[in-house]
Write a protein that holds these residues in place. Sequence first.
Motif, PDB file in Angstrom:
ATOM      1  N   LEU A 134      45.933  21.352  44.329  1.00  0.00           N
ATOM      2  CA  LEU A 134      45.515  21.506  45.910  1.00  0.00           C
ATOM      3  C   LEU A 134      45.868  20.504  46.883  1.00  0.00           C
ATOM      4  N   MET A 135      45.554  19.168  46.616  1.00  0.00           N
ATOM      5  CA  MET A 135      46.306  18.028  47.263  1.00  0.00           C
ATOM      6  C   MET A 135      47.814  18.117  47.517  1.00  0.00           C
ATOM      7  N   GLU A 136      48.371  18.408  46.528  1.00  0.00           N
ATOM      8  CA  GLU A 136      50.013  18.465  46.383  1.00  0.00           C
ATOM      9  C   GLU A 136      50.305  19.620  47.458  1.00  0.00           C
ATOM     10  N   TYR A 137      49.717  20.745  47.604  1.00  0.00           N
ATOM     11  CA  TYR A 137      50.093  21.640  48.402  1.00  0.00           C
ATOM     12  C   TYR A 137      49.645  21.084  49.911  1.00  0.00           C
ATOM     13  N   SER A 138      48.300  20.515  50.024  1.00  0.00           N
ATOM     14  CA  SER A 138      47.752  20.327  51.542  1.00  0.00           C
ATOM     15  C   SER A 138      48.587  19.256  52.273  1.00  0.00           C
ATOM     16  N   LEU A 139      48.849  18.229  51.318  1.00  0.00           N
ATOM     17  CA  LEU A 139      49.747  16.828  51.830  1.00  0.00           C
ATOM     18  C   LEU A 139      51.261  17.492  52.247  1.00  0.00           C
ATOM     19  N   HIS A 140      51.709  18.310  51.326  1.00  0.00           N
ATOM     20  CA  HIS A 140      52.952  18.894  51.722  1.00  0.00           C
ATOM     21  C   HIS A 140      53.098  19.744  52.910  1.00  0.00           C
ATOM     22  N   ARG A 141      51.866  20.576  53.003  1.00  0.00           N
ATOM     23  CA  ARG A 141      52.234  21.598  54.204  1.00  0.00           C
ATOM     24  C   ARG A 141      51.632  20.740  55.509  1.00  0.00           C
ATOM     25  N   PHE A 142      50.497  20.128  55.335  1.00  0.00           N
ATOM     26  CA  PHE A 142      49.827  19.449  56.635  1.00  0.00           C
ATOM     27  C   PHE A 142      50.422  18.236  57.030  1.00  0.00           C
ATOM     28  N   LEU A 143      50.840  17.321  56.219  1.00  0.00           N
ATOM     29  CA  LEU A 143      51.202  16.037  56.557  1.00  0.00           C
ATOM     30  C   LEU A 143      52.733  15.853  56.578  1.00  0.00           C
ATOM     31  N   PHE A 144      53.313  16.142  55.486  1.00  0.00           N
ATOM     32  CA  PHE A 144      54.683  16.174  55.282  1.00  0.00           C
ATOM     33  C   PHE A 144      55.427  16.965  56.312  1.00  0.00           C
ATOM     34  N   HIS A 145      55.048  17.751  56.740  1.00  0.00           N
ATOM     35  CA  HIS A 145      55.746  18.851  57.682  1.00  0.00           C
ATOM     36  C   HIS A 145      54.920  18.937  59.202  1.00  0.00           C
ATOM     37  N   ILE A 146      54.272  17.803  59.361  1.00  0.00           N
ATOM     38  CA  ILE A 146      53.795  17.554  60.649  1.00  0.00           C
ATOM     39  C   ILE A 146      54.790  17.583  61.594  1.00  0.00           C
ATOM     40  N   LYS A 147      54.620  18.134  62.816  1.00  0.00           N
ATOM     41  CA  LYS A 147      55.484  17.940  64.048  1.00  0.00           C
ATOM     42  C   LYS A 147      55.827  16.789  64.590  1.00  0.00           C
ATOM     43  N   THR A 148      56.713  16.157  64.856  1.00  0.00           N
ATOM     44  CA  THR A 148      56.779  14.854  65.554  1.00  0.00           C
ATOM     45  C   THR A 148      57.748  14.575  66.702  1.00  0.00           C
ATOM     46  N   SER A 149      57.623  14.065  67.922  1.00  0.00           N
ATOM     47  CA  SER A 149      58.655  13.804  68.760  1.00  0.00           C
ATOM     48  C   SER A 149      58.705  12.556  69.362  1.00  0.00           C
ATOM     49  N   SER A 150      57.568  11.545  69.104  1.00  0.00           N
ATOM     50  CA  SER A 150      57.704  10.442  69.605  1.00  0.00           C
ATOM     51  C   SER A 150      58.499   9.383  68.577  1.00  0.00           C
ATOM     52  N   TYR A 151      58.835   8.197  69.177  1.00  0.00           N
ATOM     53  CA  TYR A 151      59.771   7.288  68.592  1.00  0.00           C
ATOM     54  C   TYR A 151      58.978   7.227  67.058  1.00  0.00           C
ATOM     55  N   TRP A 152      57.890   6.512  67.087  1.00  0.00           N
ATOM     56  CA  TRP A 152      57.287   6.064  65.776  1.00  0.00           C
ATOM     57  C   TRP A 152      56.987   7.225  65.001  1.00  0.00           C
ATOM     58  N   GLY A 153      56.380   8.364  65.662  1.00  0.00           N
ATOM     59  CA  GLY A 153      56.174   9.616  64.892  1.00  0.00           C
ATOM     60  C   GLY A 153      57.369   9.963  64.022  1.00  0.00           C
ATOM     61  N   ASN A 154      58.605  10.197  64.761  1.00  0.00           N
ATOM     62  CA  ASN A 154      59.836  10.423  64.014  1.00  0.00           C
ATOM     63  C   ASN A 154      60.101   9.519  63.018  1.00  0.00           C
ATOM     64  N   THR A 155      60.048   8.316  63.270  1.00  0.00           N
ATOM     65  CA  THR A 155      60.218   7.195  62.289  1.00  0.00           C
ATOM     66  C   THR A 155      59.509   7.250  61.110  1.00  0.00           C
ATOM     67  N   LEU A 156      58.254   7.433  61.272  1.00  0.00           N
ATOM     68  CA  LEU A 156      57.456   7.334  60.178  1.00  0.00           C
ATOM     69  C   LEU A 156      57.422   8.712  59.335  1.00  0.00           C
TER      70      LEU A 156
END
Length: 233
Positions: free
Chosen positions: A96-118
Amino acid sequence: MGKEVYTVDLDKPLVFQVGHLGEAYQEWVHQPIVSKHTPRFFESNFCEFFTRTVWWVIPLVWLPVVAWNQLVSVQRGMTLLQAATLMLAGVFVWTLMEYSLHRFLFHIKTSSYWGNTLHYLLHGCHHKHPMDGYRLVFPPAATALLAIPFWLLVRLLFPYNAVPAAFGGGLLGYVMYDVTHYYLHHGNAMNEVTRKLKKYHLNHHFREQTNSFGITSALWDWVFGTLPYVKQQ
């Protein structure tokens, strides 16, 4: 005049370039480069070293830690059966953690410089270069840091003697996840089960990147409605 579009130079270290893409980052990072080339991330050789990990380091480093945690729980008074049961429960919770991390953290939408970088360091690099064999598994140093809050959570939820076994089970689930992930990209399917799992994961990379978030199984995709679209005949 229109705003100048930033272009990433793939022949130069990438990490500190991708942030400049701004809102264009999401489109860029999800256009995969299908080659086994390992791009350079940093100018610094020291920093670069910590971004590359061969797959077998994961079980080599973490399986002894799993075994040690089980032993500690037994030494604290648990039976082998109790420790093994907790370990299996930890593996299940990891899925469940694997799924949640992948869906909600690894695929978070970013557009700022440091957001994109991280994001690029965390997961974007894998989508841009999905066949890069040195960046398919998490470096042990990064895993150790990410494990700290989960260790603290397990300490809050479980009695003293059960903490190591429960945490060790989750860690075992992580090892299974990382090794499976590498296999799905670089291994040859040995049977119908692995063939379907490999197809399922590669669908996430090359067709529907908003579905198929499970790596070791499709269980939680089924539960939460993120199975890949099936074209009707």
